[in-house]
Design a protein around this motif. Structure first.
Motif, PDB file in Angstrom:
ATOM      1  N   UNK A 202       0.813  -1.217   0.000  1.00 49.69           N
ATOM      2  CA  UNK A 202       0.000   0.000   0.000  1.00 49.69           C
ATOM      3  C   UNK A 202       0.844   1.263   0.000  1.00 49.69           C
ATOM      4  N   UNK A 203       2.139   1.117   0.162  1.00 46.55           N
ATOM      5  CA  UNK A 203       3.011   2.293   0.209  1.00 46.55           C
ATOM      6  C   UNK A 203       3.272   2.836  -1.185  1.00 46.55           C
ATOM      7  N   UNK A 204       3.484   4.149  -1.260  1.00 47.69           N
ATOM      8  CA  UNK A 204       3.919   4.696  -2.540  1.00 47.69           C
ATOM      9  C   UNK A 204       5.435   4.519  -2.652  1.00 47.69           C
ATOM     10  N   UNK A 205       5.974   4.818  -3.816  1.00 48.03           N
ATOM     11  CA  UNK A 205       7.387   4.560  -4.073  1.00 48.03           C
ATOM     12  C   UNK A 205       8.293   5.350  -3.140  1.00 48.03           C
ATOM     13  N   UNK A 206       7.904   6.573  -2.853  1.00 43.83           N
ATOM     14  CA  UNK A 206       8.739   7.398  -1.967  1.00 43.83           C
ATOM     15  C   UNK A 206       8.796   6.813  -0.569  1.00 43.83           C
ATOM     16  N   UNK A 207       7.686   6.260  -0.109  1.00 44.63           N
ATOM     17  CA  UNK A 207       7.668   5.640   1.223  1.00 44.63           C
ATOM     18  C   UNK A 207       8.553   4.392   1.260  1.00 44.63           C
ATOM     19  N   UNK A 208       8.494   3.594   0.202  1.00 53.35           N
ATOM     20  CA  UNK A 208       9.358   2.404   0.126  1.00 53.35           C
ATOM     21  C   UNK A 208      10.827   2.831   0.055  1.00 53.35           C
ATOM     22  N   UNK A 209      11.094   3.869  -0.734  1.00 52.58           N
ATOM     23  CA  UNK A 209      12.464   4.375  -0.863  1.00 52.58           C
ATOM     24  C   UNK A 209      12.994   4.854   0.485  1.00 52.58           C
ATOM     25  N   UNK A 210      12.159   5.510   1.258  1.00 45.99           N
ATOM     26  CA  UNK A 210      12.572   5.983   2.586  1.00 45.99           C
ATOM     27  C   UNK A 210      12.909   4.810   3.509  1.00 45.99           C
ATOM     28  N   UNK A 211      12.132   3.732   3.403  1.00 47.92           N
ATOM     29  CA  UNK A 211      12.428   2.543   4.200  1.00 47.92           C
ATOM     30  C   UNK A 211      13.788   1.960   3.819  1.00 47.92           C
ATOM     31  N   UNK A 212      14.037   1.861   2.523  1.00 49.27           N
ATOM     32  CA  UNK A 212      15.307   1.305   2.043  1.00 49.27           C
ATOM     33  C   UNK A 212      16.472   2.175   2.501  1.00 49.27           C
ATOM     34  N   UNK A 213      16.283   3.492   2.448  1.00 52.59           N
ATOM     35  CA  UNK A 213      17.336   4.404   2.890  1.00 52.59           C
ATOM     36  C   UNK A 213      17.616   4.283   4.382  1.00 52.59           C
ATOM     37  N   UNK A 214      16.636   3.791   5.133  1.00 51.25           N
ATOM     38  CA  UNK A 214      16.848   3.524   6.565  1.00 51.25           C
ATOM     39  C   UNK A 214      17.699   2.280   6.785  1.00 51.25           C
ATOM     40  N   UNK A 215      17.810   1.441   5.754  1.00 51.12           N
ATOM     41  CA  UNK A 215      18.529   0.178   5.887  1.00 51.12           C
ATOM     42  C   UNK A 215      17.612  -1.030   5.905  1.00 51.12           C
ATOM     43  N   UNK A 216      16.303  -0.790   5.725  1.00 54.96           N
ATOM     44  CA  UNK A 216      15.332  -1.891   5.694  1.00 54.96           C
ATOM     45  C   UNK A 216      15.563  -2.754   4.454  1.00 54.96           C
ATOM     46  N   UNK A 217      15.509  -4.069   4.622  1.00 54.09           N
ATOM     47  CA  UNK A 217      15.700  -4.999   3.514  1.00 54.09           C
ATOM     48  C   UNK A 217      14.359  -5.638   3.152  1.00 54.09           C
ATOM     49  N   UNK A 218      13.970  -5.471   1.889  1.00 56.47           N
ATOM     50  CA  UNK A 218      12.710  -6.050   1.433  1.00 56.47           C
ATOM     51  C   UNK A 218      12.781  -7.571   1.557  1.00 56.47           C
ATOM     52  N   UNK A 219      11.893  -8.198   2.340  1.00 59.66           N
ATOM     53  CA  UNK A 219      11.920  -9.659   2.479  1.00 59.66           C
ATOM     54  C   UNK A 219      11.651 -10.359   1.145  1.00 59.66           C
TER      55      UNK A 219
END
Length: 642
Positions: A202-219
């Protein structure tokens, strides 16, 4: 007589003696039972008496000081903010039992704005965190956001809370809460809670990008989900798409998504409108705007750029600068410019799996090197020049070039050319560096006999040396080189006739030289400090600066202050097979500028090194100002082709 009479002598002593006695006491449990001493610690006019005492306690005696009576005294005392601050920064883990007291919880919340940055410290454990969260959740007088409060705690405490999430909150998590939480907590939530994992979709691309920039790894489960794949494949911004793929390639096989993306690109090229020179989606945008009332234009643009899914695309919409007053021709020219830029990006991403500007940088290096050292055929050079000047090509030729490169998998040929160019560059550098067997004519027999160690002297002769500035000063005579360093790479510099600058001063710091290096281990070459960081698992490019391909002459003539070459090295902290198979650099000589000291001789003898003495007045030193002009444009960065 009361048990605490033994400590009555402390009632009226001066503050310094009072504090020192308590700090050094081995019987704090009994000491803190004395009500007068307890009261003096907590209610002393000098608020720091309490802070000094509690920050020195590391055992359970803190619970004697701050029992129910002590907590009541503290909560009613002056300067409560400072005292709570002292508790939160205490090293004693027993503090969690005290802070979770209901009276303490209310005081913490009353002073939340002052104390919130201290809640992440280790002393605030699950008991205090639970108590704070429950109090905020049930009491409407607190305006603190429940998840913002949760984010204040350490990762360990956050995860402990999340495990029992429903026990703490009346409301559930939302995707907006992720912006508060740290990466470890988000990772735990997504990987253990299917509903939370679905929030990613449900997230937009910018929200996903922000997660990745935090160091979150997409399962992997999300990465392989058709909903996520569809979201990524349809990213209109090529640079943003490549950002996601670079991140995914570290943890997942990106082949399937790349193949689907290729089909997406091929479809766009197949339906390119030669009459207007527009990609199909831009052709539709132009037709929609042209056929609609001017007042509808903003709505049409907003729908086109899908701002709900990617708010950052607002910048592209802004670049179009289309409003109700624009003429049809002005609208067309604005859309045409954006379509041309995207077409160039598509051609490069489809065929090189890299962004436009990066490929142009690499082409620049290949052509520049080839001008000095011919490594490619005239036909290859012609094609590279055409690709480099893609903005100047006709639409017909761009589409033709796209299909030609696609049909013969040109990326493979291009990266073979680049690898061959780098290999030739590194071999040329390697062949020229100082070797005692090759450079016997440099040996100074008189100095060698005098010092009892071989000395090779450079007194204006042409030379090239590969050196490393260590962090050890020459006064440290216990220098010992290890095959493994404390990271995945070692940063070196080439010094030579045109520049003898190094990262650190060789007169102060031990600077060693190497006679050999493995060209396959060269990660990055820059003719200035590259501010490198290399990690074999995550940061394989090591630097954002241009990775130079240069002859020794070109590298040294264009060195800015000092150059840097990053070399993949054995990491002494790792034991994996890849790490153990890396050929380590072996130091051969100690670099000395202008003189050889007794310390130099001792270091050389102990480390088994010969000495290279460089008379600096015969060579060029700092060239910062001169070279800065060369790099004012920083190659492709300033090209106005986009």
């Amino acid at each position: 007589m009361a048990f605490n009479s033994n400590y009555s002598f402390l009632y009226d002593v001066d503050e310094n003696y009072f504090v020192e006695y308590i700090k050094n006491s081995k019987n704090k449990h009994e000491l803190f039972k004395d009500k007068t001493i307890k009261n003096r610690i907590i209610n002393c006019e000098n608020k720091y008496i309490f802070v000094w005492v509690v920050q020195d306690i590391t055992d359970s005696s803190i619970q004697e000081l701050l029992d129910e009576e002590g907590i009541s005294l503290l909560c009613n005392s002056q300067d409560i903010k400072t005292k709570l601050n002292g508790l939160l920064s205490s090293p004693c883990h027993e503090i969690d039992n005290i802070l979770s007291n209901s009276k303490m919880i209310k005081k913490l919340l009353e002073n939340y704005n002052f104390l919130n940055s201290y809640l992440s410290l280790d002393v605030v454990g699950p008991k205090t965190a639970y108590a704070l969260l429950r109090e905020v959740d049930k009491n409407d007088k607190y305006t603190i956001d429940i998840v913002e409060l949760l984010s204040r705690f350490s990762s360990k405490t956050q995860i402990e809370i999340i495990r029992n999430f429903e026990d703490v909150f009346h409301r559930g998590l939302s995707k907006n809460d992720f912006k508060y939480l740290n990466k470890e907590t988000i990772q735990y939530i997504v990987e253990t809670n299917e509903l939370a994992g679905n929030m990613i979709f449900d997230m937009n691309l910018s929200e996903i990008e922000n997660l990745i920039n935090k160091g979150f790894e997409i399962p992997t489960a999300i990465y392989q989900d058709a909903r996520f794949i569809k979201k990524i494949i349809g990213i209109a911004d090529v640079i943003k798409y490549r950002f996601f793929m670079e991140d995914f390639s570290d943890k997942h096989n990106p082949l399937y998504i790349e193949e689907k993306r290729d089909e997406y690109y091929d479809n766009l090229i197949e339906h390119f409108d030669f009459e207007t020179g527009l990609l199909p989606h831009y052709k539709k945008l132009y037709d929609d705007i042209k056929s609609s009332p001017p007042s509808y234009r903003r709505k049409i643009l907003s729908d086109f750029f899908d701002l709900d899914n990617d708010p950052c695309d607002f910048s592209k919409m802004y670049d179009l600068n289309i409003n109700s007053k624009n003429t049809t021709e002005e609208i067309y020219q604005s859309i045409r410019k954006l379509s041309d830029q995207d077409l160039n990006e598509i051609i490069f991403d489809r065929n090189f799996k890299d962004i436009y500007v990066n490929v142009l940088k690499n082409i620049t290096e290949i052509i520049s090197f080839n001008n000095e050292q011919k490594i490619i055929t005239d036909e290859q050079l012609k094609l590279l020049t055409e690709i480099y000047n893609i903005s100047e090509l006709s639409d017909d030729r761009k589409i033709q070039l796209y299909n030609e490169m696609k049909s013969k998998n040109y990326a493979e040929e291009f990266y073979d050319i680049m690898r061959a160019s780098k290999n030739e560059s590194y071999e040329m550098l390697k062949a020229k560096i100082i070797r005692h067997e090759k450079d016997k004519n440099l040996k100074n027999e008189e100095l060698s006999n005098k010092f009892g160690v071989d000395v090779y002297e450079l007194n204006g002769q042409d030379f090239l040396g590969l050196v490393h500035s260590t962090s050890q000063e020459k006064r440290d005579l216990n220098f010992k080189w290890k095959d493994g360093v404390n990271s995945d790479s070692i940063s070196c510099s080439f010094i030579g006739t045109e520049s003898i600058e190094t990262f650190k001063n060789p007169n102060i710091f031990i600077t060693i030289g190497f006679e050999d290096f493995d060209i396959d281990n060269v990660v990055h070459l820059s003719n200035k400090d590259s501010y490198s960081y290399f990690d074999r698992e995550r940061y394989r490019n090591s630097s954002r600066r241009i990775n130079r391909i240069a002859t020794p002459k070109n590298l040294m003539e264009n060195t800015c202050d000092y150059n840097e070459v990053v070399i993949n090295s054995r990491n002494s902290w790792k034991n994996d097979e890849v790490n153990q198979n890396i050929k380590p650099l072996k130091p051969a000589y100690l670099v000395c500028y202008d003189e050889v000291t007794e310390k130099d001789v001792e270091i050389s003898k102990k480390a088994g090194l010969y000495i290279v003495l460089i008379n600096t007045d015969k060579y060029k030193r700092n060239k910062k100002e001169q070279i800065d002009e060369v790099y004012a444009q920083d190659y492709i960065e300033a090209r106005k082709s986009k």
